[in-house]
Design an enzyme around this catalytic site. Structure first.
Site, PDB file in Angstrom:
ATOM      1  N   TYR A 163      15.094 -10.759 -50.406  1.00  0.00           N
ATOM      2  CA  TYR A 163      13.872 -11.518 -50.112  1.00  0.00           C
ATOM      3  C   TYR A 163      12.969 -10.783 -49.111  1.00  0.00           C
ATOM      4  O   TYR A 163      11.765 -10.650 -49.331  1.00  0.00           O
ATOM      5  CB  TYR A 163      14.293 -12.877 -49.568  1.00  0.00           C
ATOM      6  CG  TYR A 163      13.218 -13.716 -48.954  1.00  0.00           C
ATOM      7  CD1 TYR A 163      13.042 -13.748 -47.570  1.00  0.00           C
ATOM      8  CD2 TYR A 163      12.384 -14.506 -49.737  1.00  0.00           C
ATOM      9  CE1 TYR A 163      12.060 -14.542 -46.990  1.00  0.00           C
ATOM     10  CE2 TYR A 163      11.402 -15.298 -49.161  1.00  0.00           C
ATOM     11  CZ  TYR A 163      11.258 -15.309 -47.790  1.00  0.00           C
ATOM     12  OH  TYR A 163      10.282 -16.092 -47.213  1.00  0.00           O
ATOM     13  N   LYS A 167       8.702  -9.728 -49.056  1.00  0.00           N
ATOM     14  CA  LYS A 167       7.689 -10.236 -48.124  1.00  0.00           C
ATOM     15  C   LYS A 167       7.012  -9.087 -47.381  1.00  0.00           C
ATOM     16  O   LYS A 167       5.823  -9.130 -47.073  1.00  0.00           O
ATOM     17  CB  LYS A 167       8.319 -11.240 -47.172  1.00  0.00           C
ATOM     18  CG  LYS A 167       8.703 -12.540 -47.862  1.00  0.00           C
ATOM     19  CD  LYS A 167       7.482 -13.181 -48.556  1.00  0.00           C
ATOM     20  CE  LYS A 167       7.789 -14.495 -49.206  1.00  0.00           C
ATOM     21  NZ  LYS A 167       6.590 -15.133 -49.818  1.00  0.00           N
TER      22      LYS A 167
HETATM   23  C1  RM4 Z   1      11.359 -17.190 -44.014  1.00  0.00           C
HETATM   24  C2  RM4 Z   1      12.287 -17.161 -42.812  1.00  0.00           C
HETATM   25  C3  RM4 Z   1      12.886 -18.530 -42.608  1.00  0.00           C
HETATM   26  C4  RM4 Z   1      13.537 -19.016 -43.902  1.00  0.00           C
HETATM   27  C5  RM4 Z   1      12.564 -18.910 -45.055  1.00  0.00           C
HETATM   28  C6  RM4 Z   1      13.189 -19.275 -46.379  1.00  0.00           C
HETATM   29  O1  RM4 Z   1      10.848 -15.908 -44.260  1.00  0.00           O
HETATM   30  O2  RM4 Z   1      13.318 -16.243 -43.069  1.00  0.00           O
HETATM   31  O3  RM4 Z   1      13.826 -18.510 -41.549  1.00  0.00           O
HETATM   32  O4  RM4 Z   1      13.943 -20.359 -43.732  1.00  0.00           O
HETATM   33  O5  RM4 Z   1      12.085 -17.590 -45.163  1.00  0.00           O
END
Ligand code: RM4
Length: 260
Positions: A163, A167
């Site tokens: 992930y 980003k």
């Molecule tokens: C964000 C961050 C948060 C997480 C979300 C899903 O980038 O990592 O802590 O809860 O993602």
């Protein structure tokens, strides 16, 4: 009204941060095209999530359309722009927000989890940004693109090895698009939400210890709410940010800077 009579596209706009962006945009005078995918969330009463957000926008006296499609498929962005122009005649703002975060350990992560996360979060952002930017160029009156990157563009997560690179990629995509599109008056920026309480991380934060740990690490003492992010997206989309492009805005309650 910061977005008076503007036409705003929001991907992933039926729930979470995207829903808040759609509603905040309507409150600031915009008509909204909401992209969603497999809207089976019945937590908004009898109506589905997307039906309820369309109703809330219409109750504000603004127009709204809902367009289903998986942003991971290039055609979705093209069809989303076509349907928006068909309904409202133009596109002024794109909120490239759709994203997923299926938390998973790194060493045994299934290929499908990795590939789907990249396809939605990064490829999807690229495709929909390209589609909206081509329409804005054709219109000849500029535009604003605001991508939902993340604090995770700047720091890692042990359960987010698939992930966080996406980003970081979304953040970089906006920087390069700012250069590529500046000549057309199209501004490209990203917001970097911290830990915002949404269904994206509901399971992760259902662990009371994890939730307490995150809240303790945040100088403002609370998890973010979707509208905390939406207000920043509206600012970057509005003429108040007319000289802002290629920038990123942390919306994290101070989480990123808090070492000790
Ligand atoms: C964000 C961050 C948060 C997480 C979300 C899903 O980038 O990592 O802590 O809860 O993602």
């Amino acid at each position: 009204m910061l977005l008076e009579n503007k036409v705003v596209i929001v991907t992933g706009g039926s729930r979470g941060i995207g829903r808040a962006i759609a509603l905040a945009s309507a409150r600031e005078g915009a008509d909204v095209a909401i992209n969603y995918w497999r809207d089976n969330d019945q937590s908004y009463g009898k109506a589905s999530a997307v039906e309820s957000i369309v109703g809330e926008i219409e109750a504000l006296g603004r127009r709204a359309i809902a367009v289903e499609g998986n942003v991971a498929e290039r055609e979705t962005g093209i069809e989303l722009v076509r349907r928006t122009v068909e309904a409202f005649g133009r596109v002024d703002v794109l909120s490239s927000n759709a994203g997923i975060c299926p938390f998973h350990a790194f060493l045994d992560m299934p290929l499908s989890v990795y590939e789907t996360t990249v396809a939605v979060n990064l490829n999807g952002a690229f495709y929909v940004t390209q589609a909206a930017a081509n329409q804005m160029k054709t219109q000849g009156t500029g535009g604003a693109i605001v991508a939902t990157s993340s604090i995770s563009a700047l720091v890692g997560g042990g359960m987010q090895t698939h992930y966080t690179p996406t980003k970081a990629g979304v953040h970089s995509l906006m920087q390069s698009c700012a250069i590529a599109l500046g000549a057309y008056g199209i501004r490209c920026n990203s917001v970097m939400p911290g830990t915002i309480a949404t269904d994206l991380n509901a399971d992760d934060l259902s662990d009371a210890g994890k939730r307490a740990y995150m809240e303790k690490r945040i100088p403002l003492g609370r998890l973010g709410a979707p509208d905390d992010v939406a207000q920043c997206v509206v600012f970057l989309a509005s003429d108040r940010a007319r000289y802002v492009t290629g920038a990123s805005l942390l919306v994290d309650g101070g989480l990123f800077v808090n070492l000790q």
